[in-house]
Design a protein around this motif. Sequence first.
Motif, PDB file in Angstrom:
ATOM      1  N   LYS A  91       0.838  -1.212   0.000  1.00 26.71           N
ATOM      2  CA  LYS A  91       0.000   0.000   0.000  1.00 26.71           C
ATOM      3  C   LYS A  91       0.867   1.254   0.000  1.00 26.71           C
ATOM      4  O   LYS A  91       0.560   2.241  -0.700  1.00 26.71           O
ATOM      5  CB  LYS A  91      -0.917  -0.013   1.216  1.00 26.71           C
ATOM      6  N   ASP A 124       2.273   1.601  -3.440  1.00 27.28           N
ATOM      7  CA  ASP A 124       1.228   1.998  -4.377  1.00 27.28           C
ATOM      8  C   ASP A 124       0.842   3.462  -4.203  1.00 27.28           C
ATOM      9  O   ASP A 124       0.611   4.176  -5.178  1.00 27.28           O
ATOM     10  CB  ASP A 124       0.021   1.083  -4.181  1.00 27.28           C
ATOM     11  N   ASN A 125       0.780   3.928  -2.952  1.00 22.91           N
ATOM     12  CA  ASN A 125       0.450   5.355  -2.714  1.00 22.91           C
ATOM     13  C   ASN A 125       1.525   6.266  -3.279  1.00 22.91           C
ATOM     14  O   ASN A 125       1.230   7.316  -3.880  1.00 22.91           O
ATOM     15  CB  ASN A 125       0.282   5.595  -1.222  1.00 22.91           C
ATOM     16  N   LYS A 179       3.475   5.584  -5.706  1.00 24.74           N
ATOM     17  CA  LYS A 179       3.392   5.510  -7.158  1.00 24.74           C
ATOM     18  C   LYS A 179       2.291   6.419  -7.685  1.00 24.74           C
ATOM     19  O   LYS A 179       2.484   7.146  -8.672  1.00 24.74           O
ATOM     20  CB  LYS A 179       3.128   4.060  -7.560  1.00 24.74           C
ATOM     21  N   LYS A 180       1.134   6.384  -7.041  1.00 25.11           N
ATOM     22  CA  LYS A 180       0.029   7.245  -7.466  1.00 25.11           C
ATOM     23  C   LYS A 180       0.366   8.725  -7.272  1.00 25.11           C
ATOM     24  O   LYS A 180       0.018   9.575  -8.113  1.00 25.11           O
ATOM     25  CB  LYS A 180      -1.238   6.884  -6.686  1.00 25.11           C
ATOM     26  N   LYS A 181       1.095   9.047  -6.194  1.00 27.02           N
ATOM     27  CA  LYS A 181       1.513  10.442  -5.957  1.00 27.02           C
ATOM     28  C   LYS A 181       2.483  10.898  -7.028  1.00 27.02           C
ATOM     29  O   LYS A 181       2.383  12.026  -7.550  1.00 27.02           O
ATOM     30  CB  LYS A 181       2.148  10.549  -4.580  1.00 27.02           C
ATOM     31  N   GLU A 220       2.652   9.812 -10.029  1.00 26.31           N
ATOM     32  CA  GLU A 220       1.892   9.979 -11.259  1.00 26.31           C
ATOM     33  C   GLU A 220       1.150  11.306 -11.274  1.00 26.31           C
ATOM     34  O   GLU A 220       1.127  12.019 -12.277  1.00 26.31           O
ATOM     35  CB  GLU A 220       0.924   8.805 -11.404  1.00 26.31           C
ATOM     36  N   ARG A 221       0.546  11.674 -10.155  1.00 25.89           N
ATOM     37  CA  ARG A 221      -0.168  12.949 -10.074  1.00 25.89           C
ATOM     38  C   ARG A 221       0.779  14.131 -10.242  1.00 25.89           C
ATOM     39  O   ARG A 221       0.470  15.102 -10.950  1.00 25.89           O
ATOM     40  CB  ARG A 221      -0.894  13.046  -8.718  1.00 25.89           C
ATOM     41  N   SER A 269       8.659  13.097  -5.688  1.00 24.82           N
ATOM     42  CA  SER A 269       7.744  11.944  -5.722  1.00 24.82           C
ATOM     43  C   SER A 269       8.395  10.750  -6.409  1.00 24.82           C
ATOM     44  O   SER A 269       8.193   9.595  -6.016  1.00 24.82           O
ATOM     45  CB  SER A 269       6.449  12.317  -6.450  1.00 24.82           C
ATOM     46  N   TYR A 326       8.880   7.197  -4.617  1.00 21.93           N
ATOM     47  CA  TYR A 326       8.314   5.990  -5.232  1.00 21.93           C
ATOM     48  C   TYR A 326       9.383   4.919  -5.464  1.00 21.93           C
ATOM     49  O   TYR A 326       9.176   3.731  -5.213  1.00 21.93           O
ATOM     50  CB  TYR A 326       7.643   6.370  -6.554  1.00 21.93           C
TER      51      TYR A 326
END
Length: 569
Positions: A130, A133-134, A136-138, A140-141, A184, A188
Amino acid sequence: MSWGTELWDQFDNLDKHTQWGIDFLERYAKFVKERLDIEQNYAKQLRNLVKKYCPKRPKDEEPRFTSCLSFYSILNELNDYAGQREVVAEEMSQKVYGELMRYGQDLKAERKHHLQEGRKAQQYLDHCWKQMDNSKKKFERECKEAEKSQLTYERLDNDINATKSEVEKAKAQFYMRNHMADDSKNEYAAQLQNFNAEQWKHFNNAIPHIFKNLQDMDQRRTVKLGETYRSFAEAERRVIPIISKCLEGMVSAAKAVDERKDSAIVVESFKSGFEPPGDFPFEDFSQNLSRTGSDGTISNTPKVDRDKDGGPVSRSDPKHPMSRTKNKLWLFGKKPKASSVEDFSHLPPEQRRKRLQQRIDELNKELQKEMDQRDALNKMKDVYEKNPQMGDPNSLQPKISETICNMEKLRSEIHKNETWLSEVEGKQSSRGDRRHSADNHHHTPQGRESPEGSYTDDTSQEHHTPHHRPSPAQPRNLNPDPHEFDDEFDDDDPLPVIGHCKALYSFDGKNEGTLVMAEGEVLYIIEEDKGDGWTRARKQSGQEGYVPTSYVEITLEKNSKGPEPSSEL
C-alpha cells in the motif's frame, strides 16, 4: 515435498486443509466414544440378562436336568464374557479416546499460532504494498501537474499579450511542479525497492518457515491417527484368548447335555407305579326298539366305526360342540407369540376375551368423559354467543377441537379392540350355543346373512361413532362354520314393524348382515336391541340388516312387540 516451496501461494487452502485434519481427528474420536459406549451398554445388558435368568431358588430346589445345569454354566461363561467387553471399553477409553481428545486440543492451539504468524506476515506485506502503491500514485499525479504547468508556461511565454509578471509566475509554478515530481519519483523508487525486498523475504523466508511448521503438525496428526488405529485393534485382540475360553466353556456345557439322563430323571421324579386303566364296556340301549317294515330292520348291534384294534369309535358330529374342542386346544397348536401384548393374543382365549372387554370398558369410560367435556364446552360456547360479555366463544374452539381429536383416537382404539374381541368370541361361540341358550339369545349381526339369504358385499369402513353412547362391538367377519348361520334368516315371512328410527350418524356397514344408512335417514324397526348394541332395521326399499343402536334415535310403536327369535336349528 515441502509445502513452503511448492505451496507458497496456497495459504487459504492450507488453512482449510489443517482445519479438516483436526475435524477428521475429532470425528474419529467421536466414533471411538460411541464404540466404547456400545461396549459398555452391551456388557451391562449381558450382566442384567445373566442376573435375570440366574436361579433364585436354593441349589437343592433347582432341577437336576443336564440341560438346566448346562444352561447355568453358559450363564456363568456369558457373565465372564461381559467382563471382557468391559475391559475392551476401558482400554478404548483410556488409550484411544482420551489420547485423541488431548492431542486434538494441542493441535488446535499449535495451528492457531502458526496461522496467526502467517496472517501477520501477510498483513505486513500488504502494508508495504500500500505504501509503494500510494507513492506511485503520488508520483503519477505530480508528473501530470508538472506537465500541465509546463504547458501553461509555454503558452504564456509565446503570448505577446501576456504580461511579464504572468510569465514569471507561470515559470515559477513550472519549476516548483518539476521539483515536486522529482521528489515523488525518488520516494516511489525507495518504496518500490523496500516492497520488493519485503516480498522476497515473505515468500522465501517467512512463508516457507510457517508452512513447514504446518506440514510438520499435519504429519504428526497423521502418525497419531495410525497409532490410535493400532491401539483400537489391540484393545480387542488382547481379550480374544479369554473370550475364546468363554466360548469353549459354552461348547463344553452344550456337550454335557444328555437327553437319556434327563429322561431318566423325569421317570424317577414322576413315576406313580399305577397300571393304566382298561377299556370301557359298550352299553347297548337299542335292545327295546321294535322292528317295522317301513323303517327297515334295526340291528341289535350299533353301527359304529372301529379302529384298527377293533375298539369302537363314535362318529363325530360336525355341529356338535365336542367336535370343535380341538380348536380350543391352542396350547398344542401354533401358540401366539408372547410379544403380542397389545391384543393379548399371548393369553388363552377366555383370559384374552376378559382382558379385551376390560380394556374396551375403560376406553368407553374415557370416551364418555371426552364427550361430556365436549358437550360442556359446546354449552359454554352457546352461553358466550348469547352473552358476549361473559366471554369470547372463539376462545373455546381450540379446546373443543382437541377434545374431538381425542374422541376420534379413542374411537379408533375401541374399534380395534372390538375387532379383536369379535375374533375371540367368534372362535369360542357356536350357533347352537346361541340358539339354545336359556334366555333365548338375541340375533347378532356377526357373520349373518341378509334376509334374502345372501351375504352383503359392502366393504366400506365405518367412519363415525355415536354422539351420546360408546360405539358398539363391530360385526364379526371370521368366515364362520358353514353350518353355523345357515338358517339365521330362513323365515320367508317378513318381520312386522314395531317402530321407526332416525339415523343420527351415517354408518357404512362393512360386514355381513349390517345395513348401510345415511345421516338423517328414517328406517323401520323390526327387532329391538337385545343387549348387544345392534338393532335390526328395514329400509323403505325393503332391505334389512343390523345397525348400531347408538347411531339411531328409536321410536317404538305403542303396544308393539318384537318378533320372537326363531328356535329352529
